[in-house]
Design an enzyme around this catalytic site. Sequence first.
Site, short mmCIF file in Angstrom:
data_model
loop_
_atom_site.label_atom_id
_atom_site.label_comp_id
_atom_site.label_asym_id
_atom_site.label_seq_id
_atom_site.Cartn_x
_atom_site.Cartn_y
_atom_site.Cartn_z
CG ASP A 52 114.22 -52.87 -4.77
OD1 ASP A 52 113.09 -53.03 -5.60
OD2 ASP A 52 113.10 -54.21 -3.93
CD GLN B 115 105.77 -52.82 1.32
OE1 GLN B 115 106.47 -52.22 0.79
NE2 GLN B 115 105.26 -53.38 0.39
CB THR C 140 109.38 -49.46 1.27
OG1 THR C 140 107.57 -49.36 1.18
CG2 THR C 140 109.45 -49.04 1.86
CB CYS D 232 94.97 -60.41 -10.99
SG CYS D 232 94.74 -58.40 -10.36
CE1 TYR E 124 100.71 -58.45 -3.57
CE2 TYR E 124 100.98 -56.62 -3.16
CZ TYR E 124 99.88 -57.35 -2.82
OH TYR E 124 98.25 -57.15 -3.36
CB SER E 125 106.36 -58.52 -7.67
OG SER E 125 107.25 -59.45 -6.77
CB CYS F 164 112.96 -52.24 -0.82
SG CYS F 164 112.11 -51.59 0.67
CB SER G 103 103.96 -49.89 2.93
OG SER G 103 103.71 -50.54 4.08
#
Length: 403
Positions: free
Chosen positions: A171, A200, A195, A364, A134-135, A174, A197
């Site tokens: 990371d 995640q 992270t 975006c 997601y980047s 991550c 989340s």
Amino acid sequence: MFFEKRFLKTMDQIRAKATVPLRIELWNGRQFDFSSDPSVTVTIPSSSALRYFIAPNLNKLGEAFVEGHIRVDGSPKNVFKVAEGLARNVTARLPSAVQWARNHSRDRDRKAIEYHYDVANEFYSLFLDRDMVYSCAYFQNETDTLDAAQSQKLDHILNKLMLKPGEKFLDIGCGWGALIIRAAQKYGAIATGITLSKNQFDLAQEKIQRAGLADRCRVLLCDYRDLNEPQAYDKIASVGMFEHVGLKNLPTYFRAVHGLLKDEGLVLNHGITTSDVESRWIGMGAGEFIDRYVFPDGELPHVSLALKEMAGAGLEVVDVESLRRHYARTCEAWSNNLEARRDEAMAIAGERRYRIWQIYLAGCAHGFANGWMNLYQILCSKAENNELRQQPLTRDYMYAGRS
């Protein structure tokens, strides 16, 4: 009657300035066309909804769309272009005020991350690539698929870091674990991801187990400020993370990165920046919409501020690369994927949340394509590493091994 008079005045103002491919239909049957071939139709079902079109900006129009106060027919790409056309011809292009300083406490940051990322793993899987990255992707060729471009992005980061077998890699932020799994599986590193989340964290752990990498790869549910491992890592990456840190906390963030990095190590920060040199909101109300509906408490620095704070924290910049055009393509691919799986997305996340992501991803793509935001990969070493013994004389190594 008050709203109707002001609405009509605003519509006349827009007509006088530009042609917008829009048709507006009112509850009483009255119709307004702003071009001979409108690609978007907005139905305003009551006089109370006219207020969103009086001095419209992207925040007001986005609210009307997300909350269901208006009905909109048209592709997400065209809908956003029309909204931008309305806002541009009524409000100023540049941000009007400096962003306020937010309190980025651990609890507040955790809640902001949970709001955005813990929608449902299944929701994100509808529009992301197979590895759920997601980047910003990295497109080496015009014909690259999203899957290929995301794999290339992971390698681009790890090649820049010159990651070697046995090195300890971190990371920060991550995601669902794609980068740490790649680092362990392909490069032989001992990889750690953190992270905030829970969704995640859980899925990343599952993926590590499935890949048979539990002995070389781990993920922690952890705030970067609480990772107490001084000079533990040879290489560090932070991908799509520092947007959540807050402008006021950038010195704290980069000092933490410096403290986690070995003296001979390298760190790569991959993050979105604003194009406004004063590090203010994206204009025309877009920043306010994102803060309210998408990324609570997110703050984008200008790249110059990021470089300044890195230097202040003892990190020397070695290489800077803009991937703005790559992110425009990435967001467009995500937007198209989400639209193609509309029914599944609404079943998982609900119609309101679907509308948020629908207009956000299209916006975006438009914003990156038009230079409202940028995406920079910034490679650094510790400033005290005066000889830069790890760093080759040219950038050729970053592209070695490409097909």
